[in-house]
Scaffold this motif. Sequence first.
Motif, PDB file in Angstrom:
ATOM      1  N   GLU A  65      43.539  36.575  41.376  1.00 57.28           N
ATOM      2  CA  GLU A  65      43.379  35.254  40.763  1.00 57.28           C
ATOM      3  C   GLU A  65      43.278  35.362  39.244  1.00 57.28           C
ATOM      4  O   GLU A  65      43.844  34.532  38.523  1.00 57.28           O
ATOM      5  CB  GLU A  65      42.143  34.562  41.346  1.00 57.28           C
ATOM      6  N   ASN A 104      45.870  33.624  36.731  1.00 61.15           N
ATOM      7  CA  ASN A 104      45.376  32.741  35.665  1.00 61.15           C
ATOM      8  C   ASN A 104      45.962  33.148  34.319  1.00 61.15           C
ATOM      9  O   ASN A 104      46.312  32.301  33.493  1.00 61.15           O
ATOM     10  CB  ASN A 104      43.847  32.776  35.604  1.00 61.15           C
ATOM     11  N   ASN A 143      49.507  31.860  33.681  1.00 56.18           N
ATOM     12  CA  ASN A 143      49.703  30.410  33.616  1.00 56.18           C
ATOM     13  C   ASN A 143      50.814  30.078  32.619  1.00 56.18           C
ATOM     14  O   ASN A 143      50.723  30.452  31.443  1.00 56.18           O
ATOM     15  CB  ASN A 143      48.392  29.728  33.181  1.00 56.18           C
ATOM     16  N   GLU A 165      46.853  26.051  40.016  1.00 57.77           N
ATOM     17  CA  GLU A 165      45.561  26.630  40.388  1.00 57.77           C
ATOM     18  C   GLU A 165      45.328  26.585  41.895  1.00 57.77           C
ATOM     19  O   GLU A 165      44.785  27.523  42.482  1.00 57.77           O
ATOM     20  CB  GLU A 165      44.433  25.873  39.667  1.00 57.77           C
TER      21      GLU A 165
END
Length: 240
Positions: free
Chosen positions: A52, A56, A59, A73
């Motif tokens: 994760e 992130n 992104n 997300e």
Amino acid sequence: MATNLLFLALIPGIIIIIYIFRKDKVEHEPWSLIFKLVAFGAISCIPAVFLETGFNALNPGFEQGSIGFVFYEAFLVAALCEEFCKYILLRLGSWRNPHFDYRFDGIVYGVSVAVGFALLENVMYVMDGGLYTALMRGVMAVPLHAFCGVFMGISYGAAKKYSIMGQRGKASKATIRALLIPMIIHGIYDCLAFMENSASTIILLAFVVLMYIISVKYINKYEAEDWKASFYTDKLSDLK
């Protein structure tokens, strides 16, 4: 107070495990295996956090609060990473286990791993958020992980059966479903939760109720068929 919160954090998952264990009526799985898979589910939180964090960082530039950010997300950061890690630990902990000989076993194993993940996650959230968090997550987030475990387990059991039968194509398709369906369920839940407005909250509640109904329906269906769903013909002969 801390002890009470810890109890509230753990009790929803314990209830789910007992429920699914009691549904496995043809041939109960040993508690030692269930505890092992719950532990594996908790362990799966660790690689999930690293994945994760990586997603992130990748992104593509969605602004926080935007629809693109919410979808990214929910589906790529949370659903994909968490369900993938749960599946890997599920596979490592049960695929070659000699007790894995009925289709419903896949549901028991899938729910056990999912609840293990949910228990560790829930303890962290509840100890930080308090009583309201414990009550809300107890009827929403923890069952959500169990719903994903049910559908992962259904296809996981099918993959095992097809693998034993030598039908590799069908086994591969079942494995993809074991990953994809939970990711979709998880992603929808998180999308609605992340939007944080009255309309999305109402839809989220309706979605959770719907998933309760569908999950129980499928659990009952596979429980009823389990007596004739052994992977091995000698097992079926013993039951006649």
